[in-house]
Design a protein around this motif. Structure first.
Motif, PDB file in Angstrom:
ATOM      1  N   ILE A 499      49.027  -4.431 -38.374  1.00 22.73           N
ATOM      2  CA  ILE A 499      48.355  -4.828 -39.621  1.00 22.73           C
ATOM      3  C   ILE A 499      49.187  -5.758 -40.500  1.00 22.73           C
ATOM      4  O   ILE A 499      48.674  -6.324 -41.448  1.00 22.73           O
ATOM      5  CB  ILE A 499      47.886  -3.600 -40.444  1.00 22.73           C
ATOM      6  N   VAL A 500      50.492  -5.938 -40.143  1.00 25.17           N
ATOM      7  CA  VAL A 500      51.341  -6.770 -41.005  1.00 25.17           C
ATOM      8  C   VAL A 500      50.785  -8.202 -41.090  1.00 25.17           C
ATOM      9  O   VAL A 500      50.918  -8.889 -42.099  1.00 25.17           O
ATOM     10  CB  VAL A 500      52.811  -6.742 -40.526  1.00 25.17           C
ATOM     11  N   ARG A 501      50.112  -8.631 -40.055  1.00 28.47           N
ATOM     12  CA  ARG A 501      49.560  -9.989 -40.046  1.00 28.47           C
ATOM     13  C   ARG A 501      48.176 -10.031 -40.680  1.00 28.47           C
ATOM     14  O   ARG A 501      47.509 -11.056 -40.646  1.00 28.47           O
ATOM     15  CB  ARG A 501      49.507 -10.499 -38.619  1.00 28.47           C
ATOM     16  N   ASN A 502      47.755  -8.892 -41.215  1.00 29.79           N
ATOM     17  CA  ASN A 502      46.473  -8.774 -41.883  1.00 29.79           C
ATOM     18  C   ASN A 502      45.309  -9.294 -41.026  1.00 29.79           C
ATOM     19  O   ASN A 502      44.577 -10.199 -41.418  1.00 29.79           O
ATOM     20  CB  ASN A 502      46.531  -9.527 -43.228  1.00 29.79           C
ATOM     21  N   PRO A 503      45.145  -8.719 -39.837  1.00 29.60           N
ATOM     22  CA  PRO A 503      44.104  -9.239 -38.936  1.00 29.60           C
ATOM     23  C   PRO A 503      42.713  -8.829 -39.399  1.00 29.60           C
ATOM     24  O   PRO A 503      42.556  -7.787 -40.032  1.00 29.60           O
ATOM     25  CB  PRO A 503      44.450  -8.558 -37.609  1.00 29.60           C
ATOM     26  N   ARG A 504      41.723  -9.662 -39.069  1.00 33.34           N
ATOM     27  CA  ARG A 504      40.341  -9.313 -39.423  1.00 33.34           C
ATOM     28  C   ARG A 504      39.777  -8.309 -38.418  1.00 33.34           C
ATOM     29  O   ARG A 504      38.816  -7.613 -38.696  1.00 33.34           O
ATOM     30  CB  ARG A 504      39.443 -10.571 -39.438  1.00 33.34           C
ATOM     31  N   ILE A 505      40.371  -8.333 -37.237  1.00 29.59           N
ATOM     32  CA  ILE A 505      39.863  -7.418 -36.194  1.00 29.59           C
ATOM     33  C   ILE A 505      41.011  -6.506 -35.760  1.00 29.59           C
ATOM     34  O   ILE A 505      42.122  -6.991 -35.514  1.00 29.59           O
ATOM     35  CB  ILE A 505      39.346  -8.219 -34.984  1.00 29.59           C
ATOM     36  N   LEU A 506      40.732  -5.217 -35.695  1.00 26.69           N
ATOM     37  CA  LEU A 506      41.770  -4.265 -35.298  1.00 26.69           C
ATOM     38  C   LEU A 506      41.267  -3.477 -34.082  1.00 26.69           C
ATOM     39  O   LEU A 506      40.152  -2.949 -34.100  1.00 26.69           O
ATOM     40  CB  LEU A 506      42.045  -3.316 -36.473  1.00 26.69           C
ATOM     41  N   ILE A 507      42.111  -3.449 -33.054  1.00 31.00           N
ATOM     42  CA  ILE A 507      41.742  -2.686 -31.856  1.00 31.00           C
ATOM     43  C   ILE A 507      42.774  -1.589 -31.683  1.00 31.00           C
ATOM     44  O   ILE A 507      43.975  -1.870 -31.644  1.00 31.00           O
ATOM     45  CB  ILE A 507      41.740  -3.596 -30.604  1.00 31.00           C
TER      46      ILE A 507
END
Ligand SMILES: Nc1ncnc2c1ncn2[C@@H]1O[C@H](COP(=O)(O)OP(=O)(O)OP(=O)(O)O)[C@@H](O)[C@H]1O
Length: 590
Positions: A499-507
């Motif tokens: 999450i550090v890269r603040n992704p829009r999609i998380l798997i």
């Protein structure tokens, strides 16, 4: 069949040669300089016997002192030049060889990084590493030492033959007949000698074996009072050993003498014919001495060149193993004109997906799924149902055989691969931490993350308090020689990393390994916080995760068989309800 195989191997080796030559192309200048040095050093090596001829004929016989000075100086100069050219050949050839090897090694590593998971999972990592290390080293020997041996010894061989012909062509022709015959006889004799040595060792081994057997069973021997029988057995074997040894020694002694006689005989024959030429005035004494000197120089090239063949074969086999890996296609190819996604909303569509790892053995069949931005979707199903495979299609770890995966309406195959993957955060089931600090591990692949970003990600992942409690905090080393982290701690660092890269999609692939109830609760909270505001897909194993999802997808043998929220699916009393009651049963038993 074997002829077909031979033909194939020959073709493969032919290609291998051409492919290796291509690696040499950027360094042709230095390669030619190295070959020039090799040629000159070989020429220098074959000059001394010629000088010897002049010493005998002009100095010793003609008493020409000026010639003596000239020749003495000449010998020193020749060896000086030889040393310079040898240095040049070794330095330049190693330079070229090391450069070629470095290029191949880097290309191999780069290729392995891009190779399909399909191939990587099938191969043993140890085997791949051995190709980067051992095979590359064997190839390096081919590109440097074997090439030097091949060029230097071939030139020396040809030069010596030419000098022999110039000195006395009649004697040279006789030598070319006598020497191969002698070499053949010597070869046969040395093989026989090896065999005799082997047989003697075998006999000795049998004597030891009998003694060992009897001594290790000494209780039985004594109990049955069979000492005399055992002694007779031992004596018998010693006698036959003695006979075999003496027979072997006879052959050994005879062959050793015979080999010497044959060698000296061949030399004597050449000396005898050459001597008659000298006496008859057809040759000078110096020529005969130089001729014998050149015969001595012939030994080294013959010895080295016969070994070069096996060096070349080993090198080519290593090159084949390296090229075999380079030939494996990377499968997931980046698009020619990629679309770079700047802002991702996080809408995901699977459109009529079919996927197989091998042939038509479908792992996913006809998957259609629309996931809205910000939706939290749990994927459940029996082991092997295809859950991981389905989510692996989003970051393009594999491409489907049929159908397409879309993000915000774009086919993922059209998107720039790096930015696509940067918009996706992945938490694997068994997270691997790399050698480095905790901060390095959290910011891995996100070098622009500031210390505040790292701290915030750690906080959301629920690991901040733990990290702060460590003496070196975020700078604590993990992995080998670093702090040992529990499964739960590693999981939360992996969540922070995702999450550090603040992704829009998380798997996320939930850990199935048994965590205690408190840790399970902590991880669950971390996951919930991580999912906030993102499209999330969770391969769910825990009831708490499943219950909190907006939607549950039930996969069975690669197909979506049920879909809905927890309550709806329970009421349906289908696969999900079945899975759920199984888990409840397990939980209550625990
Ligand atoms: N790299 C691979 N090569 C060949 N077959 C594979 C590969 N990866 C997975 N499979 C097979 O594909 C099928 C689906 O595997 P997948 O990992 O997607 O299932 P899953 O539902 O995630 O299982 P689990 O819950 O055990 O992780 C399995 O039969 C598996 O053996």
């Amino acid at each position: 069949m074997s002829r077909l195989k031979d033909k194939f191997l020959n073709v493969a080796s032919g290609n291998t040669y051409m492919r290796l030559v291509r690696y040499l192309r950027p360094y042709l200048g230095r390669l030619f300089a190295a070959i020039a040095c090799m040629t000159l050093s070989s020429v220098m090596a074959v000059l001394p016997p010629w000088l010897l001829k002049n010493i005998v004929d002009d100095v010793l016989i003609q008493k020409d002192l000026f010639m003596l000075n000239f020749l003495a100086l000449g010998i020193v100069l020749i060896y000086l030049c030889k040393a310079v050219f040898s240095y040049g050949q070794t330095y330049l050839m190693n330079w070229v060889g090391q450069k070629v090897i470095m290029d191949i090694r880097v290309q191999l590593y780069d290729h392995m990084q891009k190779m399909s998971f399909r191939y990587l999972y099938k191969s043993r990592i140890g085997d791949l590493i051995s190709r980067i290390t051992n095979d590359v080293m064997i190839l390096q020997n081919l590109v440097t030492n074997v090439i030097i041996d091949l060029v230097v010894q071939s030139i020396t061989f040809v030069a010596v033959i030419i000098f022999l012909l110039i000195l006395n062509w009649r004697l040279a022709v006789i030598t070319f007949v006598v020497l191969p015959i002698t070499a053949y006889v010597l070869n046969v004799a040395s093989k026989k000698l090896r065999l005799v040595g082997y047989e003697i060792q075998e006999e000795l081994g049998r004597v030891v074996a009998i003694a060992q057997e009897a001594l290790s069973a000494i209780r039985i021997v004594r109990s049955f009072a069979t000492e005399d029988e055992e002694l007779d057995k031992f004596k018998g074997q010693n006698k036959s050993n003695f006979r075999a040894l003496m027979h072997g020694m006879q052959i050994h002694a005879f062959l050793e003498g015979a080999v010497e006689v044959i060698l000296i005989g061949a030399l004597a024959l050449i000396l005898w014919i050459g001597g008659r030429d000298v006496v008859a005035g057809r040759a000078t004494p110096g020529e005969l001495i130089a001729f014998i000197g050149y015969l001595g120089l012939l030994v080294q090239p013959v010895r080295v060149l016969s070994k070069v063949v096996s060096g070349v074969q080993r090198g080519l086999a290593a090159a084949d193993r390296i090229f075999e890996v380079l030939n494996v296609s990377t499968e997931v190819r980046p698009p020619r004109s990629p679309i770079v996604l700047k802002d991702v909303k996080g809408m995901i569509d699977f459109e009529d997906i079919y996927f197989a790892y091998e042939d038509k053995n479908w792992i996913l069949r006809g998957i259609n799924l629309h996931i809205c931005p910000g939706e939290k979707v749990a994927i459940v199903g029996h082991t092997g149902a295809g859950k991981s495979t389905l989510v692996d299609l989003i970051p393009r770890f594999y491409d489907p055989n049929q159908g397409c995966v879309r993000i915000d309406g774009h086919d993922v195959r059209q998107l720039d691969l790096k930015t696509l993957r940067r918009h996706i955060g992945i938490v694997p089931q068994d997270p691997v931490l790399l050698k480095g600090s905790i901060a390095y591990n959290i910011a891995y692949g996100c070098p622009w993350a500031s210390r505040e970003d790292i701290v915030e990600a750690a906080d959301r992942a629920g690991i901040l308090d733990f990290v702060k409690s460590l003496p070196r905090g975020f700078d604590t080393e993990v992995g080998e020689r670093g702090v040992t982290l529990s499964g739960g701690q590693r999981q939360r660092i992996a969540i922070a990393r995702a999450i550090v890269r603040n992704p829009r999609i998380l798997i996320m692939d939930e850990a199935t390994s048994s965590l205690d109830a408190a840790m399970e609760q902590h991880i669950h909270e971390s996951m919930q916080r991580a999912m906030e505001g993102r499209t999330s897909l969770i391969i769910a194993h825990r009831l708490s995760t499943v219950r909190n999802a907006d939607r549950i997808i039930v996969l069975e043998k690669g197909e979506i068989v049920e879909e809905g929220d927890h309550g709806t699916l329970l009421k349906r009393e289908g696969v999900y309800a079945n899975l759920y009651s199984l888990q409840m049963g397990e939980k209550s038993r625990a």
